[in-house]
Design an enzyme around this catalytic site. Structure first.
Site, mmCIF file in Angstrom:
data_model
loop_
_atom_site.group_PDB
_atom_site.id
_atom_site.type_symbol
_atom_site.label_atom_id
_atom_site.label_comp_id
_atom_site.label_asym_id
_atom_site.label_seq_id
_atom_site.Cartn_x
_atom_site.Cartn_y
_atom_site.Cartn_z
ATOM 1 C CG HIS A 21 11.301 37.507 -8.360
ATOM 2 N ND1 HIS A 21 10.657 36.573 -9.133
ATOM 3 C CD2 HIS A 21 11.626 36.864 -7.202
ATOM 4 C CE1 HIS A 21 10.572 35.431 -8.476
ATOM 5 N NE2 HIS A 21 11.160 35.564 -7.304
ATOM 6 C CD GLU A 48 14.562 37.137 -4.550
ATOM 7 O OE1 GLU A 48 14.428 36.106 -3.894
ATOM 8 O OE2 GLU A 48 14.573 37.119 -5.807
ATOM 9 C CG ASP A 50 16.500 32.706 -5.456
ATOM 10 O OD1 ASP A 50 15.807 32.996 -4.469
ATOM 11 O OD2 ASP A 50 16.121 32.854 -6.634
ATOM 12 C CG HIS A 63 14.452 29.610 -7.817
ATOM 13 N ND1 HIS A 63 13.680 28.471 -7.898
ATOM 14 C CD2 HIS A 63 13.764 30.461 -7.014
ATOM 15 C CE1 HIS A 63 12.583 28.629 -7.191
ATOM 16 N NE2 HIS A 63 12.599 29.829 -6.648
ATOM 17 C CD GLU A 123 14.457 33.054 -1.451
ATOM 18 O OE1 GLU A 123 14.002 33.688 -2.402
ATOM 19 O OE2 GLU A 123 14.085 31.902 -1.142
HETATM 20 O O1 G3P Z 1 12.277 36.364 -1.969
HETATM 21 C C1 G3P Z 1 11.063 36.440 -2.627
HETATM 22 C C2 G3P Z 1 10.890 35.314 -3.621
HETATM 23 O O2 G3P Z 1 12.037 35.212 -4.405
HETATM 24 C C3 G3P Z 1 10.630 34.004 -2.963
HETATM 25 O O3 G3P Z 1 10.282 32.998 -3.859
HETATM 26 O O4 G3P Z 1 10.747 30.946 -5.096
HETATM 27 O O5 G3P Z 1 11.047 33.129 -6.223
HETATM 28 O O6 G3P Z 1 12.649 32.407 -4.480
HETATM 29 P P1 G3P Z 1 11.227 32.346 -4.950
HETATM 30 MG MG MG Z 2 13.935 34.184 -4.301
#
Ligand code: G3P
Ligand code: MG
Length: 254
Positions: A21, A48, A50, A63, A123
């Site tokens: 993450h 993953e 953002d 993020h 993402e």
């Molecule tokens: O993509 C999974 C997760 O990253 C979604 O939540 O807020 O951590 O971007 P967030």
């Molecule tokens: Mg995310």
């Protein structure tokens, strides 16, 4: 039928079970290149992160809508040019050891994924009001930047994912939900998604089976308890997105 949904799951799913993450989870400043060192050390094969746009449409990793929590900048990221964003410190907030870590561009992350042979879940995280353009520009860039293996695009934003589908239909897509809405199947069908991504707290053995029976892979986020990770893996969850790269490994999820 159609859109790849309601078909048997393809056997050649290319992504590993464990997903780091925000690249380094809780072990490096989130959404920075420093996380790749953690992935390499702990054997993670997928990240993953953002992606959003600067005021002048550079694609970079962050993020939050605002800069304050994870950089030494202030205010909405969308109001800053890339030249302004590129000079910010994105590591010191996490630990002094990471001082001078920068906000990476999508191109820098793609290069690192290639050199480290790490798969990517991009993402799409648009700044407010920028959903369509962010989905479109991220998808077009991702198609060009990732050569060996296609990145998996995902978003909570229907509009962003629809724009990504229209701009780069060949890239696989996953719809992100918090809890599952009643019409989740209609949404993933419309976007021709290959996967559904949900907060693990809303996943049950029954709904994981229902989603997979509909021909979709499942990503669960953000799973930081090894006991829960093992349970989700037993249920057939395909991707477990975690901050705890240090305690959730192949021995936990099989
Ligand atoms: O993509 C999974 C997760 O990253 C979604 O939540 O807020 O951590 O971007 P967030
Ligand atoms: Mg995310």
């Amino acid at each position: 039928m159609g859109n790849g949904i309601d078909q048997a799951l393809s056997a050649d799913w290319p992504y590993p079970r464990l997903v780091a993450h925000r690249i380094g989870g809780k072990l490096a400043p989130e959404n920075t290149l420093a996380g790749f060192e953690v992935c390499g050390r702990l054997g993670y094969g997928m990240v993953e992160f953002d992606a959003k746009l600067s005021a002048d449409d550079q694609i970079f990793l962050l993020h939050d809508d605002d800069l304050d929590r994870t950089t030494n900048g202030h205010g909405p990221a969308a109001q800053h040019t890339w030249q302004q964003l590129a000079s910010l410190d994105a590591g010191a907030w996490f630990d002094a050891r990471f001082r001078d870590e920068r906000l990476p561009t999508l191109a820098q992350v793609a290069a690192r994924c290639a050199s480290d042979a790490i798969a990517a879940n991009i993402e799409i995280k648009p700044c407010p009001g920028r959903d369509e353009i962010t989905g479109r520009l991220v998808a077009l860039a991702a198609k060009d930047l990732w050569r060996a293996q296609k990145p998996l695009l995902s978003s909570f934003s229907f509009e962003a994912l629809r724009a990504a589908r229209d701009a780069a239909p060949s890239l696989p897509r996953g719809m992100l939900f918090d809890a599952l809405p009643d019409d989740w199947l209609g949404t993933v069908r419309e976007l021709a998604c290959v996967s559904l991504h949900a907060d693990h707290q809303h996943l049950t053995q029954h709904n994981v089976r229902t989603i997979r029976d509909a021909g979709l892979r499942v990503l669960a986020y953000t799973v930081n308890d090894p006991v829960r990770a093992r349970e989700l893996a037993k249920w057939g969850v395909d991707m477990i997105c975690t901050d705890r790269l240090d305690i959730i490994g192949a021995d936990v999820v099989g």
